[in-house]
Design an enzyme around this catalytic site. Sequence first.
Site, PDB file in Angstrom:
ATOM      1  N   MET A  38      -7.740   9.034   9.069  1.00  0.00           N
ATOM      2  CA  MET A  38      -8.369   9.331   7.771  1.00  0.00           C
ATOM      3  C   MET A  38      -9.351  10.499   7.864  1.00  0.00           C
ATOM      4  SD  MET A  38      -9.202   5.468   6.481  1.00  0.00           S
ATOM      5  CE  MET A  38     -10.130   5.011   7.918  1.00  0.00           C
ATOM      6  N   ASP A  94       0.823  -1.206   0.000  1.00  0.00           N
ATOM      7  CA  ASP A  94       0.000   0.000   0.000  1.00  0.00           C
ATOM      8  C   ASP A  94       0.857   1.256   0.000  1.00  0.00           C
ATOM      9  OD1 ASP A  94      -2.364  -1.276   0.127  1.00  0.00           O
ATOM     10  OD2 ASP A  94      -2.729  -0.919   2.246  1.00  0.00           O
ATOM     11  N   LYS A 135      -3.415   2.930  -1.737  1.00  0.00           N
ATOM     12  CA  LYS A 135      -4.707   3.492  -1.361  1.00  0.00           C
ATOM     13  C   LYS A 135      -4.485   4.915  -0.921  1.00  0.00           C
ATOM     14  CE  LYS A 135      -7.531  -0.074   0.606  1.00  0.00           C
ATOM     15  NZ  LYS A 135      -8.084  -0.467   1.879  1.00  0.00           N
TER      16      LYS A 135
END
Length: 246
Positions: free
Chosen positions: A172, A37, A59
């Site tokens: 996030m 990732d 991602k």
Amino acid sequence: MSNFGRVFLTGAGPGDIEMLTLKALRIVKEADVVIYDRLANPDILDFAKDGCEFIYVGKEDSHHTLPQEEINEVIYQAACKYKNVCRLKGGDSFVFGRGGEEAIYLNDRGVEFEFIPGITSSISVPEYAGIPVTHRGISVSFRVVTGHEAAKGKSQIPWDNYKTDDTIVFLMGLHNLDKITKKLIEIGKNKETPIAVISRGSTKDQKVVVGTLENIYEQAKDLPTPSLFIVGEVVKLREQLKWFDK
Ligand code: SAH
């Protein structure tokens, strides 16, 4: 005997390469393919053996370069082709890492897997900023929440539970910082509650901005990703515990 290889769902730690566990290092060294990732430190790939294949399924915070279904299939296909498959992710695979989803996909198809826990950013990044997630007399618990959901009409976040004085770590969530801080004030948290935004924690680019729920957005909104933020009185301990970005 299974016809498939074995998949190791491996946590890569928060960014500092030395936060990779010895076990994860062994898995990387033995891997025939590493599927990694954006948040896994790419220098880790230097430990792989000659001829190891690398597949990037990066991602981003708010959009996924590859949809999760496709990532699942990439891992499955790798297990059809290779003996040792390392699925390398930032932090720990189970903390907003979809490690469970990937393993269920493999399990449904008869592929064996192992989980290799990693050091999650949710605890270690505050630690690199000198902020303990718990501290005797200040915070007896902490929760780790996705800030990604926050803006959606039907947020899954049970906001009413967040009046707590204990520590809340948002992952996030930088793009929703304004909405989240306003929401926390709206549900009754003191607008002077300390908050720290930590960008690129544990790396040489680490930046930490400390403020209050009321004023953090203006100061921190342009920090680069990945960033997390931590809310609660423990943030004040940074005054005494700051060490890495001194
Ligand atoms: N599985 C990961 C988290 C994945 S969610 C773990 O256990 O750490 C991705 C979020 O983690 C980012 O949006 C950011 O909020 C946080 N994050 C990961 N690495 C970080 C870092 N080095 N500094 C600050 N935040 C980080």
